[in-house]
Scaffold this active site. Sequence first.
Site, PDB file in Angstrom:
ATOM      1  CG  ASP A 157       4.929   3.386  -0.050  1.00  0.00           C
ATOM      2  OD1 ASP A 157       5.876   3.543  -0.829  1.00  0.00           O
ATOM      3  OD2 ASP A 157       3.999   4.207   0.061  1.00  0.00           O
ATOM      4  CD  GLU A 213      -0.969   2.918  -6.090  1.00  0.00           C
ATOM      5  OE1 GLU A 213       0.185   2.514  -5.937  1.00  0.00           O
ATOM      6  OE2 GLU A 213      -1.341   4.052  -5.742  1.00  0.00           O
ATOM      7  CG  ASP A 263       4.722   8.108  -4.650  1.00  0.00           C
ATOM      8  OD1 ASP A 263       4.131   7.013  -4.669  1.00  0.00           O
ATOM      9  OD2 ASP A 263       5.442   8.479  -3.706  1.00  0.00           O
TER      10      ASP A 263
END
Length: 785
Positions: free
Chosen positions: A478, A405, A402
């Site tokens: 998300d 980025e 997760d």
Amino acid sequence: MYFYRAWQIPLVVSAALAVVTASTNVQAQFVTGDVPHPLPMQTQRTAHGLSAHNDRELLEVTICSASVVHVTARPIGAKKDDSAKPWMLPEAQACPGSSFNYEQSGDQTKLITPRMVISLSARAGSLNFKTASGETLLQEQSNLGRTYLPSDAPGLYHVEDRFRPDATEGIYGLGQHQSGMFNYRGSTLELGQNNTDIAIPLMVSSKGYGVLWNTASFSYVDNRFPLELNFESMAAGQVDYYVLYGPEMDQILHEYRSMIGHVPLFPEWAYGFWQSKDRYKTQAEILDVAHEYRARHIPMDAIVQDWFWWKDGGKGDPIFNSGYTDVPAELKDLHAEHVHAMISAWAMMDSTAENYKVMHQEGFEIPGTRVYDATNPAARDFFWKRFVGKLFAQGWDAFWLDSSEPEEYWPHSGDAILRYKNLHIGSGLAYTNIFPMEHTAGVEAHWKETDPEKRVFLLTRSAFAGQQRNGAAVWSGDVYSTWWALQHQVPAGLNFALSGYPYWTTDIGGYHQPYPGAANEPAYQELYARWYEYGTFCPIFRTHGHRDHNEMWTYDRVFPTLLEFDRLRYRLMPYIYSLAWKVTNEDYTIQRPLLMDFRADEKTWQIGDEFLFGPAILVSPVITEHATRRQVYLPAGTDWYDFWTGKRIAGGQQIEAAAPLNRIPLDVRAGSIVPMGPVIEYATESSDPIELRIYPGANGEFALYEDEGDNYSYQKGAHTLIPLRWNDATRTLTVGTRQGSYPGMPAGHTFNIVLVREGYGVGGDVTAAPEKSIHYSGSELQVKF
């Protein structure tokens, strides 16, 4: 984007303007109506293409293959850019070279391959790319092409190249974005990693070419003015791009993956259903949910442990909180029920975690963050040895990487943060988008060193070029639990597929709930059902979201619909796993925008809310609240069958299709052979009998793939293919000789053959009375109807 006031404008250099290096002090320049031209370019043949220069710029064109051309350009006096580009394969693989002819006549110098003609205008310094038959694919602007401004990154340039697109072509790819656009004509895209926004610098065109803008820098692709298509990067050593010619999309993506890496096969179970939520809080809760799925006989293959399994303040340490008493035993229990398990592991750590303290002491973090520097090989070693590798040793089957980025802070602050940082590999402005590729590469490499046989499965929230070779799927981030969000995921996923990355998914039902208790709201259950129906036909089939309960039985009003589509996914497992092999072996794409297969039908260029699932099944998600019907375009050049009724319909028309809440429009192309397995509860439970649904109206073929399911022996030839061929004129099905073998392979198969027609061989249920049933033991059989 960087803007300069008039008094700040530095001297611009290109094939048409003056060169300035990053260290040059430039006084104010005043623009007149005249376009200045430098001296004509002097051109010479090289071993691999051509080199051209004038008093201001050096241009090099390399023929990589008959269909791929590499272009670099830099100011005179600037050093050759030898910066690392780890997303590319070694040059001998990425650009092996090919034969070409070299011609000069007047202003024009041409490089000619069997498939392309590349022309350079000596006066303008601009390049033109055509097919061998003379059709223009792409051309640089002749009056203001390549430019180089001083970059904020020392020693580098703010580069831009300007092209003149066709008046009607569509442009696609470039990662995943949430604008809701499918065709990006008339828009500007920022290429900078962020939650729900993914930067991959591959653009493809409906004209049959692609451009790989070969940088990880923070960039823009700008087509606001339809006559201009500009690629701009904030920090690069040179203009650097590849032009790839198809003309079909599959060929473009094949050329692309040949340059940056092919896609491995996931374990077979990974193509089944993934149960997840934010979050399971104890070991007992996960076990209870898995047991309940099995007790209810609901198909499911994987369950996910989301974040906060760690001790308070211990994100980054492989130490579980008191809700988890014996994790290895938990995993053994799950495995005994044929349930696999994935755990969340973040690159960002708590400042109180022991591993953070070690990371900081060793200098392994990205300065100014709590994120390890994945571009540093030593830091990648640290991340595995002290964190992820210790979890792997417990028996976890997959890692959810997760916040890849990455994010700088939590909650959710991470808009292209690396552009302001310094990395081990170089300036963050030059490598803004590289983190997820290096992050997954490090975990994959260590996984395979630790266990060379167990297939890698990683799930990440971001991606970059080359990452598809790392055993990583991507989800869309998300997103909100709204109809708006669902509507935007469909074109976002299709453009992601056209970016050369075949494995993608979403949080079925969305992640962020707009109001409390949403799972129990009838309005939300409608949205969840429609999202679930769509998710059934994504390459990875996964539910997730921030809600107290997210199991299938939570959605009581739509439970029968969810179960029906879950079972349909599992009945299609022989079809899906065979497509997965095509991804690995042929650079195929499972979730296919219509223009991949029907590029000649210009109506498909604008359709971003339908797609093909493999070669056979046209999926039209229902993405409007309270809809009971929807408009469906059936591409021209073939007939189609309504999957639910068997009705045959001519292509090249728009129809109004029935779409009650318990179904979405599905249409199957005439000539298709669709293998469907029995009703099962996990992917590897059983493959027999196999129902072969044949949709008459055209010749067709399909290759049924099988292997051991969860090792890399397939790379050494341990797999089988059973060729299936339908001759429509003679109404003959040929089941060809089985090719290959693997340990434990079945002796044969029972094939139940169904020729679909109206009212027969329809829907997701097993066809009760197949027209013919044959036992296949590996030798060729022919069945006539």
